[in-house]
Write a protein that holds these residues in place. Structure first.
Motif, PDB file in Angstrom:
ATOM      1  N   ALA A 416       0.910  -1.069  -0.023  1.00 11.73           N
ATOM      2  CA  ALA A 416      -0.047  -0.053   0.172  1.00 11.73           C
ATOM      3  C   ALA A 416       0.860   1.280   0.114  1.00 11.73           C
ATOM      4  O   ALA A 416       0.153   2.230  -0.124  1.00 11.73           O
ATOM      5  N   GLY A 417       2.236   1.029   0.000  1.00 11.66           N
ATOM      6  CA  GLY A 417       3.073   2.249  -0.361  1.00 11.66           C
ATOM      7  C   GLY A 417       3.775   2.655   1.088  1.00 11.66           C
ATOM      8  O   GLY A 417       4.031   3.845   1.306  1.00 11.66           O
ATOM      9  N   ILE A 418       3.415   1.942   2.187  1.00 13.31           N
ATOM     10  CA  ILE A 418       3.839   2.436   3.687  1.00 13.31           C
ATOM     11  C   ILE A 418       5.033   1.549   3.920  1.00 13.31           C
ATOM     12  O   ILE A 418       5.255   0.405   4.101  1.00 13.31           O
ATOM     13  N   PRO A 419       6.377   2.044   3.790  1.00 11.44           N
ATOM     14  CA  PRO A 419       7.613   1.443   4.289  1.00 11.44           C
ATOM     15  C   PRO A 419       7.219   0.648   5.717  1.00 11.44           C
ATOM     16  O   PRO A 419       6.808   1.526   6.606  1.00 11.44           O
ATOM     17  N   THR A 420       7.764  -0.310   5.621  1.00 18.03           N
ATOM     18  CA  THR A 420       7.474  -1.193   6.951  1.00 18.03           C
ATOM     19  C   THR A 420       8.718  -2.018   7.404  1.00 18.03           C
ATOM     20  O   THR A 420       9.270  -2.691   6.597  1.00 18.03           O
ATOM     21  N   TRP A 421       9.197  -1.914   8.622  1.00 23.82           N
ATOM     22  CA  TRP A 421      10.226  -2.842   9.208  1.00 23.82           C
ATOM     23  C   TRP A 421       9.621  -3.712  10.450  1.00 23.82           C
ATOM     24  O   TRP A 421       9.198  -3.065  11.408  1.00 23.82           O
ATOM     25  N   GLY A 422      10.327  -4.705  10.447  1.00 27.79           N
ATOM     26  CA  GLY A 422       9.987  -5.662  11.526  1.00 27.79           C
ATOM     27  C   GLY A 422      11.192  -5.532  12.596  1.00 27.79           C
ATOM     28  O   GLY A 422      12.202  -5.561  12.271  1.00 27.79           O
ATOM     29  N   VAL A 423      10.678  -5.085  13.814  1.00 32.23           N
ATOM     30  CA  VAL A 423      11.774  -4.586  14.637  1.00 32.23           C
ATOM     31  C   VAL A 423      11.346  -5.170  15.990  1.00 32.23           C
ATOM     32  O   VAL A 423      11.495  -4.612  17.116  1.00 32.23           O
TER      33      VAL A 423
END
Length: 465
Positions: A416-423
């Motif tokens: 959807a265009g939202i940068p996402t990081w698993g932290v």
């Protein structure tokens, strides 16, 4: 300074220290209370209990001072999501940050477990229960952190939004709803996912690395069916649906998808290889410097933990064939699950499989709704905040970005265009992680040491570090 003033200063310092210790203890108790409560509710897909858990968490947040307007339980079929907004003062002039997790778990057959899967039990080392890692650990830690920060009077410089899905382990219908149908979430600047990333410990319990998930492979499942007129089993014929399907399966087994890489995966192999050492570590470093090294690529292909980072993989996971023991099979079906390297279309993988199978009569049916998501290039502010949280526990530990072979809610937000990081906040030995498996567990020490992780990251990212 007079002795009286010195004594007064010492008393104030002692009082402040005691108050901080009490606040930390209150936070620890609340985090464990939430954790135990939600773990002991079976939220697997057939139970219909995610609305119950979402409502419980909503009530906890409202009791801590969040307004009812900012805490919503949103149903979707038999599932539900929790959307909770921590209002900022707007001083940053920036869009919200999403904090992700999921409320559901995979099924657990109690007869197979050594302990009751939906009762939180413990020994001297671990907590045990289904969902103790995946993902009620992250949900409890994030919810308790929101409560802690509110009680401390913390005001972020922008809005923070908890977005907990209800069916990540099955259809991800609630995830797609959040990522694509909720304008307030679509406006987020980026998202941080509690269901990926985290620290690795070695067999001695020493921290060896912390990994930030920045990409996921595309998940796609096909059924391949071969049909035949069949007949009586006493009159065998040369063409047999099961035998023909066996040829299909063996062709897929023998196929090697081409080696692929990105700057992120090469950096990952260099870092992991240098850390691991030995023959396998040296192979990783060779691959990092020269991904065209066929011997290195083939060596990594034999490692289940790492093959997914080098290429697309497809594997047969289920079979269905025949209709009677005394009849020739009229159909035979294999389920093939693929994890596709980012940037490759599912349609191209189907075309490659069709060519590999080389059977014009084999029918391909795509069973899954395919979500192809890009790599999220790591931002300096996110890296700095996560580094501070990690280094508060393990100074100078190496942080590594990686691509996950599995799938999480993050794929839909990236799409959807939202940068996402698993932290994620957990540190444990990956060989002792039994998410989705029998006797799922979390080290008690890992739970306690994670209590400050999210508050450090949030304060750093919202100008209040």
């Amino acid at each position: 300074m007079s002795l009286k003033k010195l004594a007064c200063s010492a008393c104030l310092a002692l009082l402040a220290s005691q108050t901080a210790a009490q606040a930390d203890e209150t936070h620890a108790r609340k985090a464990f209370e939430i954790y135990k409560t939600i773990v002991e509710v079976d939220t697997s897909k057939a139970q219909g209990n995610t609305p119950r858990v979402a409502r419980y968490l909503a009530d906890e947040l409202i009791a801590a001072g969040f307004s009812e307007e900012d805490v919503r339980v949103v149903p979707k079929g038999e599932f539900a999501t929790l959307i909770a907004t921590y209002r900022g003062d707007g001083s940053a002039g920036r869009k919200p940050i999403l904090l992700l997790g999921h409320l559901d778990v995979v099924e657990a057959l109690a007869a197979d477990w050594e302990r009751p899967p939906f009762t939180l039990t413990q020994d001297a080392v671990n907590y045990y229960a289904r969902g103790s890692i995946d993902n009620k650990f992250g949900v409890a830690q994030l919810t308790a952190t929101f409560i802690r920060l509110r009680r401390e009077g913390f005001v972020p410089d922008r809005d923070l939004i908890l977005a907990f899905s209800g069916d990540e382990e099955s259809g991800m219908t609630t995830t797609r709803m959040m990522a694509s149908e909720m304008p307030e979430l679509a406006e987020a600047e980026f998202a941080l996912n509690s269901d990926a990333g985290g620290g690795d410990l070695d067999s001695n319990g020493d921290a060896v690395s912390y990994k930030i998930q920045a990409a996921e492979k595309t998940y796609a499942t096909w059924e391949i069916t071969v049909r035949n007129p069949g007949g009586h089993s006493s009159r065998p014929r040369d063409d047999n649906a099961i035998y023909e399907l066996a040829d299909v399966i063996k062709a897929i087994e023998a196929h090697r998808f081409p080696v692929m890489w990105s700057e992120m995966t090469l950096s990952y192999f260099q870092n992991i290889g240098e850390q691991l050492g030995g023959e396998l570590g040296e192979t990783m470093v060779r691959f990092a410097y020269n991904p065209d090294d066929e011997h290195a690529a083939e060596r990594l292909r034999t490692e289940p933990s790492y093959v997914g980072s080098t290429r697309t993989t497809c594997v047969v996971t289920m079979l269905r064939a025949g209709h009677a023991e005394n009849a020739l099979p009229q159909s035979a079906t294999a389920t093939v699950n693929c994890r596709i390297f980012p940037g490759v279309k599912a349609a191209d993988i189907q075309a490659e499989l069709e060519a590999v199978v080389a059977n014009s009569g084999a029918e391909f049916e795509l069973l899954t709704e395919v979500t192809e998501s890009p790599i999220s290039e790591l931002r300096a502010d996110v890296l700095s905040a996560v580094s501070k949280a990690v280094h508060s526990r393990h100074p100078d530990l190496r942080l590594i970005t990686y691509m996950s072979s599995g799938g999480t809610d993050a794929m839909h937000f990236r799409n959807a265009g939202i940068p996402t990081w698993g932290v994620g906040s957990i540190f444990m030995n990956p060989d002792e992680m039994y998410a989705h498996g029998l006797n799922e567990r979390v080290p008690i020490k890992a739970f306690d040491e994670a209590l400050d992780h999210w508050s450090i990251i949030i304060r750093e990212l919202t100008g209040a570090g």
